[in-house]
Design an enzyme around this catalytic site. Structure first.
Site, short mmCIF file in Angstrom:
data_model
loop_
_atom_site.label_atom_id
_atom_site.label_comp_id
_atom_site.label_asym_id
_atom_site.label_seq_id
_atom_site.Cartn_x
_atom_site.Cartn_y
_atom_site.Cartn_z
CB SER A 112 -0.90 -0.01 1.23
OG SER A 112 -1.62 1.20 1.34
CB ALA A 113 0.24 4.63 -1.43
NE ARG A 114 -2.02 1.51 5.66
CZ ARG A 114 -2.92 0.83 4.97
NH1 ARG A 114 -3.45 1.39 3.88
NH2 ARG A 114 -3.29 -0.37 5.35
CE1 TYR A 115 1.68 -0.16 6.59
CE2 TYR A 115 0.52 -1.13 4.72
CZ TYR A 115 0.59 -0.83 6.07
OH TYR A 115 -0.44 -1.20 6.91
CB THR A 116 5.99 2.38 -0.83
OG1 THR A 116 4.86 3.13 -1.34
CG2 THR A 116 5.62 0.90 -0.81
#
Length: 719
Positions: A112-116
């Site tokens: 997910s974008a919140r992890y990268t």
């Protein structure tokens, strides 16, 4: 409910939608980017991500939505493909941290974008070269609140360095990537000499996942010159004991698809030597490992795997891009020419911007020079002026300078009224004059502009250039394995060919039940060919080409399936299939009836080749062919002309030829500039009056009688 004429609805709704998808969504432009990619990169540039630390991908996605009014997942998916970790691009524009999936994996999903986290890679500096100097147009975003660049002023031909693909309405694009060093070398050569040869600088495409490109000069030249065509790429491999390790798989497939295909072949009993298969993708390993039996001929098995699985695949090229507001399909020379024009314009716009700024600065310094000649006078004017608002006007009148110059003079600090400052300012005028002259030369002298482009290209190559990832293998150097050694299961099959271009391969054992062979709605079977699984399929097109395909490379189809779509299978671009036949021994003759009334009888053995060639050019005479047949037996044929004359002839009167391009024997002569409009096989037709139309040697024929026309030709709608 609103009632509207269908044509009006198409014009007012569908056509604008079509134009938008083509122009503003699916196809790349000369800067090598689609709108979604350009907006993501520009947003990151505005966020200061060319320098500093990485930011969460979620923040980049959120900011991009101010320019790109689409869902966050659509934006993030595009961002993922731009990253280094995804390995989709030869020269990735985004430096990434985290799990971004892999291009070569179907099931390895990105996080997910919140992890990268992401930032712009160093190569991105070249995307925004002098963008703050009005090198490109800025346009309003979708709601008119922000400005975004129409194109990015890229300083190298990125359109040919990174792969780009997209499907619009009625057209598509698939641009193969090429090595940065090779593209830059060719671009420099093209600037210096307009007729520079592509092959002298560019070897072949260079894919991010590596692999080995099978080089065929004719096919590669077609891609280079027209932007259309295809090339084959196979995995690299090495042998370790009883294991075969395939490392770099083709860019067009995934390791899961390869493993599934091999597993199915093992299950079907078509690959009996394989003991185990595993993917070995990890931190320090990469590839697919196949364990085989001790007695296995590994090189033979490898060739079978290349022929029967996606370990060897095809990359279809269609260099379709937007140039000056129009979609165009161009070859490499034309694309480079367009990029040179684009980059030259950007440099001239930047030079014009800099020249204007320097002229403004020189204009101010000239006023300073004039005032400094009598600095005491200037000081006295300022000191003796009663109102602050009158200072500028008094300076303008006293020294004959304009308002802008007077403002500049009035703002000079007292501490700067020293000899060192004055001399440095006066020297700056001379420097500015030289710089303005140099910029003027760039604007007026094409050679100067070209030299600047070349200097920038050399710098990009020096900083960002890299060695090729894809190796090149000549098709002549590929091992040739006799068919009998391939141990292909040989059984009788029937090929069903449909009007819309589908082919089905059905074993005869599957046809014993008498069940009908189904086809797509609106389609129909136009030809059936009895052959074997170990045979060649010959496909003739209207571009005088013959494509050859191995029958065993087709999966066995079910009666209810659609089969394979031949144009996609062969990567045909602008070619129409005219005739298909199959053969295992190349016996019999190929009969071709031409529009000019000549009929060619070619020994099918003429199409047999020692090497496993996939295409033969000049497969028949360069003229319009109306009739095709492959048969061992001679037969009677009816020919009909455009002036309603007909004759019946027997093919035994035509001598067979070994030359594929034979122009044929004149069966029906032209009269009143007539042409033949149709040939008809009379083998299975009842035509009682055929003796009346039989050719007695003159070859002119007789006018069709109405009853005869109605009985045999009434359904053809020829006239």
């Amino acid at each position: 409910m609103i009632l509207q004429n269908i044509t009006d609805s198409l014009k007012e709704n569908y056509m604008p939608y079509t134009a938008h998808v083509i122009m503003h969504r699916a196809l790349p432009e000369i800067d090598g980017l689609k709108p979604s990619q350009r907006r993501i990169l520009y947003t990151m540039y505005q966020m200061g991500l060319l320098k500093g630390t990485r930011k969460k991908s979620q923040g980049v996605v959120g900011q991009t939505m101010f320019l790109h009014p689409h869902g966050d997942m659509a934006i993030y998916e595009t961002l993922v493909r731009l990253t280094r970790d995804n390995e989709s691009l030869l020269i990735p524009y985004v430096d990434s941290k985290g799990n971004f999936g892999k291009q070569y994996s179907r099931d390895m999903k990105y996080a997910s974008a919140r992890y990268t986290e992401v930032k712009l890679a160093s190569i991105a500096n070249e995307l925004f070269q002098d963008i703050d100097k009005e090198t490109v147009d800025l346009i309003e975003n979708y709601d008119g609140t922000l400005l975004e660049p129409r194109l990015l002023p890229v300083s190298f031909p990125s359109i040919l360095v990174n792969t780009s693909s997209g499907t619009a309405v009625g057209m598509a694009s698939s641009i193969a990537p090429f090595n940065l060093n090779e593209i830059i070398d060719y671009t420099i050569a093209k600037i210096k000499k307009s007729d520079a040869e592509v092959h002298a600088y560019i070897q072949a495409p260079d894919l991010p996942t590596g692999g080995a490109i099978i080089y065929q000069k004719r096919e590669m030249n077609q891609i280079f010159q027209t932007g259309k065509g295809s090339f084959k790429i196979r995995s690299t491999y090495h042998i370790e004991g009883n294991s075969i390790v395939f490392k770099d798989i083709p860019y067009t497939t995934t390791f899961e698809a390869i493993i599934e295909r091999i597993s199915q072949l093992v299950k079907d009993g078509k690959l009996r030597d394989i003991v185990d298969i595993n993917d070995i993708y990890g931190i320090n390993s990469k590839g697919i490992e196949i364990t085989v039996k001790n007695s296995t001929n590994k090189e033979l098995l490898i060739e079978k795997l290349f022929k029967m699985t996606p370990l060897q695949d095809t990359f279809a090229c269609n260099f379709n891009l937007i140039v000056n507001g129009k979609p165009q399909t161009l070859g490499i020379p034309q694309i480079i020419e367009e990029w040179i024009d684009f980059r030259s314009n950007a440099i001239r716009r930047g030079a014009q911007f800099e020249k204007r700024k320097k002229e403004q600065k020189k204009h101010l310094l000239l006023a300073l020079k004039q005032v400094l000649l009598d600095i005491d006078k200037a000081v006295a004017i300022i000191r003796e002026t009663n109102k602050n608002s009158e200072v500028i006007q008094n300076l303008m009148q006293a020294f004959q300078i304009d308002e802008q110059q007077a403002e500049y003079v009035a703002e000079i600090k007292l501490r700067h009224l020293n000899k060192e400052y004055i001399l440095s300012r006066l020297e700056k005028i001379q420097t500015l004059e030289l710089e303005i002259a140099e910029l003027s030369e760039i604007l007026t002298n094409k050679k100067k502009c070209d030299l600047k482009i070349i200097a920038q290209l050399k710098q990009v190559k020096r900083i960002h250039g890299q060695e090729r990832r894809s190796s090149i293998i000549s098709s002549d150097d590929l091992p040739t394995v006799p068919t009998e050694q391939m141990k292909i299961d040989n059984y009788n099959v029937r090929l069903f060919l449909t009007n819309q271009g589908y082919v089905k391969k059905i074993p005869l054992t599957s046809l014993r039940g008498g069940n009908p062979v189904k086809v797509k709605e609106g389609d129909k079977i136009i030809r059936e060919v009895n052959t074997t699984n170990n045979s060649d399929i010959l496909i003739f097109t209207d571009q005088f080409n013959c494509y050859k395909y191995k029958t065993y490379e087709l999966d066995d189809h079910k009666l209810s399936g659609l089969g394979e779509y031949l144009p996609s299978l062969l990567n045909l671009q602008d070619e129409q299939i005219l005739f298909v036949t199959g053969t295992h021994d190349y016996s019999g003759h190929l009969l071709i009836g031409f529009e000019d009334g000549k009929v060619a009888k070619i020994e099918l053995a003429a199409y047999r080749t020692k090497q496993n060639r996939s295409m033969l050019k000049n497969a028949y005479a360069n003229k319009k062919a109306l009739f095709w047949d492959h048969n061992d037996q001679d037969k009677e044929i009816l020919a009909v002309s455009s002036i309603k004359k007909a004759l019946v002839f027997h093919t035994s009167m035509i001598n067979p030829k070994t030359s594929k391009t034979t122009i044929g024997v004149q069966v029906m002569k032209s009269k009143k500039e007539s042409v033949v409009v149709g040939y008809y096989d009379l083998t299975d037709q009842e035509f009682e009056e055929k003796e009346y139309y039989q050719n007695k040697g003159a070859g002119i024929g007789k006018y069709l009688r109405k009853n005869d026309f109605d009985s045999i030709l009434g359904q053809t709608k020829l006239f």
